[in-house]
Design a protein around this motif. Structure first.
Motif, PDB file in Angstrom:
ATOM      1  N   ARG A  59       0.832  -1.202   0.000  1.00 30.86           N
ATOM      2  CA  ARG A  59       0.000   0.000   0.000  1.00 30.86           C
ATOM      3  C   ARG A  59       0.868   1.255   0.000  1.00 30.86           C
ATOM      4  NH1 ARG A  59      -4.343  -0.809  -2.157  1.00 30.86           N
ATOM      5  NH2 ARG A  59      -5.620   0.627  -0.964  1.00 30.86           N
ATOM      6  N   TYR A  80       0.483  -7.520   0.968  1.00 27.90           N
ATOM      7  CA  TYR A  80      -0.397  -8.644   0.657  1.00 27.90           C
ATOM      8  C   TYR A  80       0.321  -9.545  -0.344  1.00 27.90           C
ATOM      9  CZ  TYR A  80      -3.676  -5.345   2.668  1.00 27.90           C
ATOM     10  OH  TYR A  80      -4.288  -4.458   3.518  1.00 27.90           O
ATOM     11  N   ILE A 138      -8.484  -0.224  -4.874  1.00 31.95           N
ATOM     12  CA  ILE A 138      -9.035  -0.500  -3.560  1.00 31.95           C
ATOM     13  C   ILE A 138      -8.630  -1.927  -3.177  1.00 31.95           C
ATOM     14  CG2 ILE A 138     -10.941   1.113  -3.818  1.00 31.95           C
ATOM     15  CD1 ILE A 138     -12.752  -1.232  -4.568  1.00 31.95           C
ATOM     16  N   LEU A 139      -8.714  -2.249  -1.902  1.00 35.43           N
ATOM     17  CA  LEU A 139      -8.202  -3.527  -1.423  1.00 35.43           C
ATOM     18  C   LEU A 139      -8.797  -4.725  -2.151  1.00 35.43           C
ATOM     19  CD1 LEU A 139      -7.800  -3.153   2.430  1.00 35.43           C
ATOM     20  CD2 LEU A 139      -6.020  -3.473   0.720  1.00 35.43           C
ATOM     21  N   SER A 140     -10.059  -4.642  -2.481  1.00 31.29           N
ATOM     22  CA  SER A 140     -10.695  -5.783  -3.143  1.00 31.29           C
ATOM     23  C   SER A 140     -10.225  -5.961  -4.575  1.00 31.29           C
ATOM     24  CB  SER A 140     -12.214  -5.619  -3.098  1.00 31.29           C
ATOM     25  OG  SER A 140     -12.591  -4.432  -3.767  1.00 31.29           O
ATOM     26  N   TYR A 141      -9.410  -5.022  -5.062  1.00 30.59           N
ATOM     27  CA  TYR A 141      -9.005  -5.056  -6.461  1.00 30.59           C
ATOM     28  C   TYR A 141      -7.512  -5.164  -6.634  1.00 30.59           C
ATOM     29  CZ  TYR A 141     -10.646  -4.317 -11.253  1.00 30.59           C
ATOM     30  OH  TYR A 141     -10.996  -4.490 -12.562  1.00 30.59           O
ATOM     31  N   ARG A 192      -5.497  -7.595  -6.586  1.00 25.87           N
ATOM     32  CA  ARG A 192      -5.020  -8.769  -7.316  1.00 25.87           C
ATOM     33  C   ARG A 192      -5.416  -8.742  -8.784  1.00 25.87           C
ATOM     34  NH1 ARG A 192      -5.670 -10.097  -2.101  1.00 25.87           N
ATOM     35  NH2 ARG A 192      -4.264 -11.621  -1.158  1.00 25.87           N
ATOM     36  N   GLU A 193      -6.068  -7.678  -9.188  1.00 28.26           N
ATOM     37  CA  GLU A 193      -6.528  -7.549 -10.564  1.00 28.26           C
ATOM     38  C   GLU A 193      -5.644  -6.588 -11.358  1.00 28.26           C
ATOM     39  OE1 GLU A 193      -8.945  -9.496 -11.422  1.00 28.26           O
ATOM     40  OE2 GLU A 193      -9.311 -10.146  -9.360  1.00 28.26           O
ATOM     41  N   GLY A 246      -6.485  -2.888 -11.775  1.00 25.57           N
ATOM     42  CA  GLY A 246      -6.351  -1.935 -10.688  1.00 25.57           C
ATOM     43  C   GLY A 246      -5.129  -1.044 -10.795  1.00 25.57           C
TER      44      GLY A 246
END
Length: 124
Positions: free
Chosen positions: A51, A58, A101-104, A106-107, A110
């Motif tokens: 981050r 992560y 954002i955190l939910s993204y 791994r994409e 992003g």
């Protein structure tokens, strides 16, 4: 932002490498940074993320406990320390920056900017 990934090479299984992602044109301080990798014949996959603050990291399950991502704000560079390398870690490694954002994280979508990749080859 221009990104230059370096540090790849050929290493035996169990060995270590440290990849660097050096940025120019803009400071990285406002961006999160991710490392992705693409093995021969496979799709590119997420490996690690740090981050903007540098305190939250992560990892993909496949590298957790072996890889460490860090950032040096003074050098405008992000590192990926890879220990206990395995043949299945063989891939081209790419760094990317963005504000996912955190939910993204791994994409690929992003991230806004990508480096050119550095080859890592692990022999058995």
């Amino acid at each position: 932002v221009q990104l230059q990934a370096s540090g790849g090479g050929l290493v035996q299984a169990g060995g270590s490498l440290r990849l660097s992602c050096a940025a120019s044109g803009r400071t990285l301080s406002g961006y999160a940074v991710g490392w992705f990798r693409q093995a021969p014949g496979k799709e590119r996959e997420f490996a690690a993320h740090i981050r903007q603050s540098g305190t939250n990291t992560y990892y993909a399950d496949s590298v957790k406990g072996r890889f460490t991502i860090s950032r040096d704000k003074a050098k405008n560079t992000v590192y990926l320390q890879m220990n206990n390398l395995k043949p299945e870690d063989t891939a081209i490694y790419y760094c990317a920056v963005g504000t996912p954002i955190l939910s993204y994280i791994r994409e690929e979508g992003g991230y806004h900017y990508w480096g050119q990749g550095t080859q890592v080859t692990v022999s058995s």
